[in-house]
Enzyme design. Structure first.
Site, PDB file in Angstrom:
ATOM      1  N   GLU A   1      82.631   1.370  79.869  1.00 10.32           N
ATOM      2  CA  GLU A   1      81.906   0.113  79.673  1.00 10.32           C
ATOM      3  C   GLU A   1      82.851  -1.100  79.684  1.00 10.32           C
ATOM      4  O   GLU A   1      82.737  -2.010  78.855  1.00 10.32           O
ATOM      5  CB  GLU A   1      81.094   0.156  78.374  1.00 10.32           C
ATOM      6  CG  GLU A   1      80.027   1.238  78.370  1.00 10.32           C
ATOM      7  CD  GLU A   1      79.108   1.169  77.165  1.00 10.32           C
ATOM      8  OE1 GLU A   1      79.433   0.441  76.208  1.00 10.32           O
ATOM      9  OE2 GLU A   1      78.064   1.841  77.173  1.00 10.32           O
TER      10      GLU A   1
ATOM     11  N   GLU B   1      74.497   7.474  80.094  1.00 11.45           N
ATOM     12  CA  GLU B   1      74.085   7.422  78.689  1.00 11.45           C
ATOM     13  C   GLU B   1      72.648   6.949  78.575  1.00 11.45           C
ATOM     14  O   GLU B   1      72.352   5.787  78.809  1.00 11.45           O
ATOM     15  CB  GLU B   1      74.985   6.486  77.866  1.00 11.45           C
ATOM     16  CG  GLU B   1      76.385   7.014  77.621  1.00 11.45           C
ATOM     17  CD  GLU B   1      77.170   6.139  76.638  1.00 11.45           C
ATOM     18  OE1 GLU B   1      76.539   5.365  75.880  1.00 11.45           O
ATOM     19  OE2 GLU B   1      78.411   6.232  76.644  1.00 11.45           O
TER      20      GLU B   1
END
Length: 832
Positions: free
Chosen positions: A187, A258
């Site tokens: 991320e 995710e």
């Protein structure tokens, strides 16, 4: 900076390696991709993945958890690699016990599943310091996660070590192992702009570095729009079917790394929920819009043992996942997703090779279709995106009912085999039961930490030192102590007027003592770590000792410049003196790292007698250690410790920390975020298990108890409009057929751990309503409901009760024109 062409060529050669089978060798797999999907040995596949982290459970639980994941329809297991547990000190490595990464990956392969290895080495993951070892912070001139030579040197060194370890164990698919994907970074887009050009150069360096390691499988970067070269950018979030803008190149597949099954919790949070229906909708939506790999984060969350959770994160991690913290199936979430995976597998041929199209049927109604024009292969996803209103639409000449906010899956563009809102899986309810064996004749002993003063041999300074730079993250605790000399002129003359001690802290918590007496505690929150502590104090003429115990609850795991985060006491002043406010920040201070009990390791059997213990019971004060011994609980159910009568501290069993507890920090609901803490059975001996507790504030030790945990209450709630279980369908020549002739809807119940159904606690065919353990009879119910359920189920591990009016209402007299439901609740157990 682009990835050099020679690197891309080398990566392509590795990915296109020829698969061979040699006698005595593993079956090597080529793993490639295109814009549609990953391709393994030339074949496309749908991937249902779940995150399961090896250090968040003892290795004795690994096999059982992985088996349950496979039974839930998963074919991929995803895990991070946790740098700080593997290299806690620079150059000192640990891959033993529940840190044995190689063993865990091999176990995934032994079960016939694939693996995704998220190397990072920054991982976030609500893990202490985002996975970075603390020593990395002290490397000279380092800036984490930027184009910074010291950081890149250590990051590359660790990443290469892990990759070489996996290669040496032949764990990559290109070597015959289970690993089909690796991830570098995590991320990074969330902080990249803060570093400007240094961030852009870093992310391209990281991708290039990873590709050069030649694993023979693709690399991914999650939430990274500019993932370089062949590295696949993937989505993280709750609804990637709608929020993901897609890969940054048309040659890369749509992957979801995710899908949050709930939300992790921090101390002070209310419960976190995500329904099975909402989760199923998001996955069906994603696969209907070109997705081919979806990963549940988490599928099993486990436990943040010891001090491994990040700032303020609870010890229990993602308990709302399909498998709960204790390793038990959370129903209906586990079963509803299992049925979804079965339905999507029926769609595989058309999904992976069909031509996509979309048909709109008005506001919030649409169909996503995949069809092979020259064959019968066709799949349709009928979507009602309205969150309040059900609908009926006509698709290819047939009418289909769609509940609100739901997707129906038609693997042949005709037959509905699954709807995301219609749950036909069983439900379960979790219970805690006090153990007779473990709580028998508990004899508690205690000792209290000494309160240090400036006169002791401490680390001296001219002002309070920053906490993490002193403790090096070896403990949550740092004492700050100073002394002031006052005479009667300084002190208020009236007894009802007291001076106030005011402390500004950078977090996370502080306990205050004046002249050895506890004056109170203060703390920040996960959102705002800093706080101001203000308490009235009693001072005396002469020397007064101020002792402050700074407490941290994990290092931060996200954001920019992690190497520049700070904690602890900042300023100290005494207000309300006759001479005004006295600032004692810049006085002589002494620091003491940790607690005596930690230093002596009193939580270990061999060291617990290094301090003097006294018998105790009932209420206790701050900074108190407790110990007792208990026998292993009866049976084989998971177990836990209930600490609702305590405040804040940590628990050890046989020298192993089961994590921090904090029950005095209440959520907005007026309840603690967590009051029951998992004790793995693997930590126990049959007899004389040492239980040690350190309590920071005070509590009633008599209220602490060992409990067993079960899901023996199981339920089913079937509606007249529900579908039969998807496992009664199969595909033959692009046609969906019944597996069994009898394809009626049924209520299916199965007890855990081969237990039997001992009694029926609720049964109603009619119009009952409510939820498991809270079913309520409606205004009509077949009188024979309970007797019929007992005939089908009593004494069995598993039973299926047909939803059939001929069984419950042969004369057709029960509430005519009223839609019927069937609600059942049974109790499972061992036959005595």
């Amino acid at each position: 900076m682009s990835v050099p062409s020679r690197v891309l060529l080398a990566a392509l050669v590795c990915l296109l390696m020829i698969s061979t089978v040699v006698h005595g060798e593993k079956f090597k797999r080529s793993v490639t991709y295109d814009g549609r999907s990953l391709i393994i040995n030339g074949k496309r596949e749908l991937f249902f993945s779940g995150s399961i982290h090896y250090p968040r459970m003892p290795p004795e639980m690994w096999w059982d958890i992985l088996k349950k994941a496979k039974a839930g329809g998963l074919n991929v297991i995803q895990t991070y690699v946790f740098w700080n547990i593997h290299e806690p000190e620079k150059g000192q490595f640990n891959f033993e016990g529940n840190y044995n990464l190689t063993k865990f990956i091999k176990m995934i392969g032994d079960l016939g599943m694939y693996a995704t290895l998220r190397v990072g080495p920054f991982i976030e993951a609500e893990w202490n310091y985002g996975g970075f070892p603390f020593w990395l912070r002290e490397v000279p001139n380092i800036t984490f996660r930027s184009d910074n030579p010291p950081f890149k040197y250590h990051m590359k060194k660790f990443t290469k070590m892990i990759i070489d370890m996996m290669k040496d164990a032949q764990l990559y698919a290109s070597q015959g192992g289970p690993i089909i994907l690796s991830q570098v970074e995590n991320e990074y887009n969330t902080i990249q702009l803060a570093f400007k050009e240094l961030g852009t150069r870093y992310v391209h360096w990281a991708g290039t570095m990873a590709v050069r390691l030649n694993t023979g499988v693709p690399w991914v970067m999650c939430k990274q729009k500019d993932a370089p070269g062949p590295v696949i950018n993937t989505c993280n979030g709750r609804n990637c079917g709608d929020t993901f803008s897609g890969p940054n190149k048309p040659s890369k597949p749509v992957l979801w790394t995710e899908n949050w099954t709930a939300r992790y919790r921090v101390f002070g949070d209310p419960p976190s929920r995500r329904s099975a229906q909402n989760l199923a909708f998001s996955v069906a939506r994603f696969f209907s819009k070109n997705g081919t790999l979806a990963n549940y984060y988490m599928y099993y969350g486990g436990t943040n043992y010891g001090r491994l959770g990040s700032s303020f994160v609870t010890t229990r991690y993602y308990d709302e996942a399909p498998i709960d913290e204790y390793g038990m199936l959370r129903e209906p979430k586990w079963g509803h997703l299992r049925d979804l995976h079965s339905a999507l597998r029926l769609c595989k041929k058309a999904l992976l090779s069909g031509k996509p199209s979309v048909e709109n049927f008005g506001p919030n109604l649409e169909a996503h279709i995949y069809e092979q024009p020259k064959t019968k292969a066709c799949v349709a996803f009928l979507s009602n995106n309205d969150s309040r209103t059900p609908a009926t639409l006509t698709f290819r000449g047939s009418k289909y009912y769609l509940p609100q906010y739901s997707i129906s899956i038609l693997p042949d563009c005709k037959t509905v085999v699954y709807n995301t809102r219609m749950i036909v899986a069983q439900h379960s309810s979790r219970h805690y039961q006090k153990s007779k064996a473990a709580n028998k004749d508990l004899r508690w002993e205690m000792f209290i930490e000494d309160i240090p003063t400036l006169n002791e041999n401490l680390i001296k300074s001219a002002s309070p030192l920053e906490q993490w730079s002193v403790t090096k993250d070896t403990t949550d605790y740092l004492w700050h102590t100073t002394s002031i000399s006052l005479d009667g002129f300084h002190l208020p003359l009236r007894e009802n007027v007291l001076p106030v001690l005011r402390i500004a802290s950078l977090g996370h918590m502080m306990h205050g003592f004046v002249n050895g007496h506890y004056i109170g505690s203060g703390h920040g929150t996960n959102i705002e770590n800093s706080f101001v502590f203000q308490k009235p104090i009693i001072l005396k003429p002469g020397i007064n000792h101020i002792s402050l115990l700074g407490v941290t609850i994990g290092l931060p795991d996200s954001g920019v410049y992690l190497e520049r985060r700070y904690a602890g006491t900042r300023t100290v002043a005494i207000q309300g003196l006759n001479t005004g406010t006295l600032d004692v920040t810049y006085s002589e201070w002494g620091q003491k790292v940790g607690l005596d009990g930690e230093k002596f390791q009193v939580y270990k059997q061999e060291d617990s007698d290094r301090v003097k213990w006294n018998k105790t019971k009932g209420l206790g004060g701050p900074l108190t250690w407790y110990k007792t011994c208990f026998d292993a609980p009866e049976g084989n159910d998971p177990l836990a410790i209930e600490v609702a009568t305590m405040s804040k501290g940590m628990v050890w069993v046989n020298g192993k920390s089961i994590g921090r507890y904090w029950v005095s920090f209440l959520s907005p609901t007026g309840k603690p975020s967590q009051s029951v803490y998992h004790i793995p059975r693997a930590f126990l001996k049959p007899k004389d298990n040492l239980l040690a507790i350190f309590e920071e504030i005070g509590g009633n030790i008599d209220g602490v108890q060992i409990v067993t945990v079960n899901r023996n209450t199981i339920c089913s709630y079937i509606k007249e409009s529900d579908l039969p279980r998807v496992n009664n369908r199969k595909r033959e020549d692009s046609v969906i057929q019944k597996v069994f002739d009898d394809a009626r809807r049924s209520a299916t119940l199965m007890c855990p751990d081969n237990r039997k159904i001992l009694r029926v606690e609720f049964a109603s065919y009619g119009n009952p309503f409510g939820a498991c353990e809270n079913y309520i009879l409606g205004n009509c119910s077949a009188p024979s409901s309970k007797r019929i359920i007992e005939q089908y189920c009593l004494g069995k591990n598993r039973c299926a009760i047909p939803f059939d009016q001929n069984i419950f209402d042969r004369e057709r007299k029960l509430c005519p024109n009223v839609p019927k439901n069937l609600a059942i609740q049974v109790q499972c157990g061992e036959n005595k």
